[in-house]
Write a protein that holds these residues in place. Sequence first.
Motif, PDB file in Angstrom:
ATOM      1  N   UNK A  15       0.460  -0.917   0.126  1.00  0.00           N
ATOM      2  CA  UNK A  15      -0.009   0.081  -0.231  1.00  0.00           C
ATOM      3  C   UNK A  15       1.070   1.347  -0.105  1.00  0.00           C
ATOM      4  N   UNK A  16       0.104   2.407  -1.099  1.00  0.00           N
ATOM      5  CA  UNK A  16       0.825   3.766  -0.018  1.00  0.00           C
ATOM      6  C   UNK A  16       0.139   4.598   0.753  1.00  0.00           C
ATOM      7  N   UNK A  17       0.598   5.414   1.294  1.00  0.00           N
ATOM      8  CA  UNK A  17       0.176   6.355   2.279  1.00  0.00           C
ATOM      9  C   UNK A  17      -1.104   7.455   1.044  1.00  0.00           C
ATOM     10  N   UNK A  18      -2.287   7.523   1.574  1.00  0.00           N
ATOM     11  CA  UNK A  18      -3.498   7.571   1.014  1.00  0.00           C
ATOM     12  C   UNK A  18      -3.436   9.235   0.870  1.00  0.00           C
ATOM     13  N   UNK A  19      -3.148   9.881  -0.660  1.00  0.00           N
ATOM     14  CA  UNK A  19      -3.306  11.165  -0.997  1.00  0.00           C
ATOM     15  C   UNK A  19      -4.628  11.809  -0.417  1.00  0.00           C
ATOM     16  N   UNK A  20      -4.071  13.172   0.099  1.00  0.00           N
ATOM     17  CA  UNK A  20      -5.238  13.823   0.527  1.00  0.00           C
ATOM     18  C   UNK A  20      -5.724  14.875  -0.678  1.00  0.00           C
ATOM     19  N   UNK A  21      -7.321  14.545  -0.529  1.00  0.00           N
ATOM     20  CA  UNK A  21      -8.164  14.960  -2.015  1.00  0.00           C
ATOM     21  C   UNK A  21      -8.118  16.435  -1.288  1.00  0.00           C
ATOM     22  N   UNK A  22      -6.712  17.141  -2.492  1.00  0.00           N
ATOM     23  CA  UNK A  22      -6.733  18.356  -1.157  1.00  0.00           C
ATOM     24  C   UNK A  22      -6.178  19.961  -2.130  1.00  0.00           C
ATOM     25  N   UNK A  23      -5.642  19.139  -3.331  1.00  0.00           N
ATOM     26  CA  UNK A  23      -4.778  19.547  -3.617  1.00  0.00           C
ATOM     27  C   UNK A  23      -3.805  19.565  -5.181  1.00  0.00           C
ATOM     28  N   UNK A 284      -7.263 -13.824   2.602  1.00  0.00           N
ATOM     29  CA  UNK A 284      -6.343 -14.458   3.387  1.00  0.00           C
ATOM     30  C   UNK A 284      -5.422 -13.856   4.112  1.00  0.00           C
ATOM     31  N   UNK A 285      -4.869 -12.119   3.194  1.00  0.00           N
ATOM     32  CA  UNK A 285      -3.502 -11.668   3.301  1.00  0.00           C
ATOM     33  C   UNK A 285      -3.939 -10.386   4.536  1.00  0.00           C
ATOM     34  N   UNK A 286      -5.499 -10.231   4.646  1.00  0.00           N
ATOM     35  CA  UNK A 286      -5.788  -9.219   5.792  1.00  0.00           C
ATOM     36  C   UNK A 286      -6.458 -10.248   6.887  1.00  0.00           C
ATOM     37  N   UNK A 287      -7.190 -10.974   6.882  1.00  0.00           N
ATOM     38  CA  UNK A 287      -7.875 -12.335   8.021  1.00  0.00           C
ATOM     39  C   UNK A 287      -6.382 -13.430   8.131  1.00  0.00           C
ATOM     40  N   UNK A 288      -5.728 -13.551   7.263  1.00  0.00           N
ATOM     41  CA  UNK A 288      -5.215 -14.919   7.895  1.00  0.00           C
ATOM     42  C   UNK A 288      -3.583 -14.631   8.263  1.00  0.00           C
ATOM     43  N   UNK A 289      -2.544 -15.030   7.191  1.00  0.00           N
ATOM     44  CA  UNK A 289      -1.143 -14.993   7.119  1.00  0.00           C
ATOM     45  C   UNK A 289      -0.664 -14.028   6.606  1.00  0.00           C
ATOM     46  N   UNK A 290      -1.517 -12.794   5.801  1.00  0.00           N
ATOM     47  CA  UNK A 290      -0.570 -12.271   4.849  1.00  0.00           C
ATOM     48  C   UNK A 290       0.719 -11.664   5.337  1.00  0.00           C
ATOM     49  N   UNK A 291       1.257 -11.168   4.470  1.00  0.00           N
ATOM     50  CA  UNK A 291       2.893 -10.301   4.057  1.00  0.00           C
ATOM     51  C   UNK A 291       1.962  -8.463   3.736  1.00  0.00           C
ATOM     52  N   UNK A 292       2.050  -7.439   4.806  1.00  0.00           N
ATOM     53  CA  UNK A 292       1.374  -6.234   4.361  1.00  0.00           C
ATOM     54  C   UNK A 292       2.276  -5.819   3.979  1.00  0.00           C
ATOM     55  N   UNK A 293       2.706  -5.020   3.253  1.00  0.00           N
ATOM     56  CA  UNK A 293       3.632  -3.513   3.269  1.00  0.00           C
ATOM     57  C   UNK A 293       3.836  -2.156   2.834  1.00  0.00           C
ATOM     58  N   UNK A 294       3.601  -1.587   3.766  1.00  0.00           N
ATOM     59  CA  UNK A 294       2.820   0.001   3.879  1.00  0.00           C
ATOM     60  C   UNK A 294       3.816   0.761   3.406  1.00  0.00           C
ATOM     61  N   UNK A 295       4.215   1.602   2.476  1.00  0.00           N
ATOM     62  CA  UNK A 295       5.170   2.773   2.231  1.00  0.00           C
ATOM     63  C   UNK A 295       4.850   3.941   1.977  1.00  0.00           C
TER      64      UNK A 295
END
Length: 688
Positions: A15-23, A284-295
């Motif tokens: 995932x990427x941090x959500x851009x703020x819908x403001x500009x 499978x990703x969010x409820x089980x054993x997924x690999x979550x990577x935040x950028x």
Amino acid sequence: MSHEDFPTDEPTVVTCGLPYANGDLHIGHLRTYVGGDIYSRALKRLGQDTAFVSGSDMHGTPVAVNAEEEGVTPEEFALRHHEQYEATFPKFDVEFDNYGHTHDETNVETTREIVRTLEEEGYVYEKEIPVAYDPEADQWLPDRFVEGTCPYCGEHARGDECDEGCGRHLEPGEIEDPVSAITGNPAEYHEREHEFFAVSDLQEYLSGFLDRLEGTSNAQNQPREWIEGELQDWCITRDMDWGVDYPGDEDLVLYVWVDAPIEYISSTKQYTDRVGSDVFDWEDAWRDEGEIVHIIGRDIIQHHTVFWPAMLHAAGYTEPRAVMASGFITLEGKGFSTSRNRAVWADEYLEEGFRPDLLRYYLATNGGFQQDVDFSWAKFRERVNNELVGTVGNFAYRSMLFAAREFGGTPDADLSDDVRERIEAAIDDFRAGVNDYSVRDIGESAVRLAQFGNEYIQKHEPWKLDDDDPEKAQVIRDCVQVATAVAVLFEPVTPEAAEHLWEDLNADGDVHAVGVEAALDAPGGEFDEPTELFEKIPEERVEELNEKLEARVAEATADDESDDSAADEDSDDAAADLEPIADERIGFEDFQDLDIRVGEILDAEGVEGADKLAKLTVDIGVEERQIVAGIKQLHDLDSLPGTKIVVVANLEKAELFGVESNGMLLAAGEQADLLTTHGDAEPGTKIR
């Protein structure tokens, strides 16, 4: 999650941090999105089952404030920017598997479901708190509707954070001397019941989570001061109309940092709905054993390493495996300033005729991901001309041109063992880049391989060999294989150039879909003379672009000076103008009273309970000193040992947050650019 090296058997969500819908978007915003796209492409290249998702952050007070100024509804305002972002990202080859927004039905329902679970599990409670109120406007003042003084550092603060001072998250009622952003009048505090998430109950869990967390060191280390100190519970409701209604209470909406990260889950759900669970199963990703990577950008580390994992754990979801937090981007050494039009806008970059690959490469490889990066048109031209044109493009063109003219394509010869081993080493470097969460190493694996190719063809000089000499065919066969490997390994960073090279090679399959092992697949047979992958940027283009930027800034600054009510939109604006030289002069004798020395940092760690302060152990030659400096949020502390700095050694001792400081380091600007020496001066050398 597995915590094994990638690729693993578990599904991955990037995932990427959500851009703020403001500009509008500028190239500073693009760093995390380009980084996320490169990382997700690289994972897929290794064979990892991966979904790359994000969305627009539609809620919050800035949207409501700006929509009111424009005379439109917050939904209209935010949707306009969402659609703009949705159209802009593909122009830079940032290809999300799903890009949603926080106001869509999926996210609203998922958010309510998670909040209900937090309530059922006993993690939500009601509490009366002081909330700012504007009696003239007869309106409650959540977040950025109120401004005032930070209670922790005394700087000007607005909304839910001290964005001009210590950077600390602020709860409702904490801002001192509150002022209404609507009328400019003093605000009043009145008691109101709000909902709180009991983050403090999860302190032990969060401490263990940080021990497990992978990613960049700033994301691993910066949150520890919050976790190991007195962890505060989190107010999760606001007094406003725009947002996700709190379940069962339509007078309150959820704080934007509740529903915003939940969009990661919602966007993954939408991807599964579109492609089917047999292709990618969000559960499978969010409820089980997924690999979550935040950028993300480093300014939102706290939200992604404290509040968000606490919510996920309490609601029974998968915790993040890794958080990659990028440094900031400056422009010619100064901060981006949207109000002064001091920026390189995303659309502007494309309108100037530059391909997305060039910017992607610059953002990916110009320093480590967590380090600050400075953009200038001159530096951009230098990296493009020297590395993309001079190294990658030069090797691909010269080797393939020779192959096409002399052999009509790939010569009939076996790949030599030495070149096979060098390509295998490049694949290992690529794989290591993924597992070290290094976007730069992913990109440089291909560039270093192309550099090897240039050296290889120059060393063997096939143009000097007779046609019947088997070495001639061998050398060119090796070079074509290296070009094939460069296309495969460089695709995550420069997808357009990789496709161009792949087509010139007449290779089988889709370069965007092949695995990393395709770097060693036998190249195609016949191919025609190639075309250039990259073009040099003339020096006069840099002068032209700088003139345009300076003219824009001058115009915007003139407009700003003529309108005293013009508001500064960007927290980095303070860095856009240099301070004037002080009128008062000091004598040479006064300067000689300062004992300024070269020092070397031996150790660096954050000061507990202080957002900005770091404790440094510094060798100044004759002894080691402990110095406290406000650089914690501006530098990767783990990378500082071994750095030469300049220290005022005869400053009176001071105590900051209960820690003694015996000296002062010197640094430049808002970003605390550390002063150092050009040569190899030893610690203790006196500055004269």
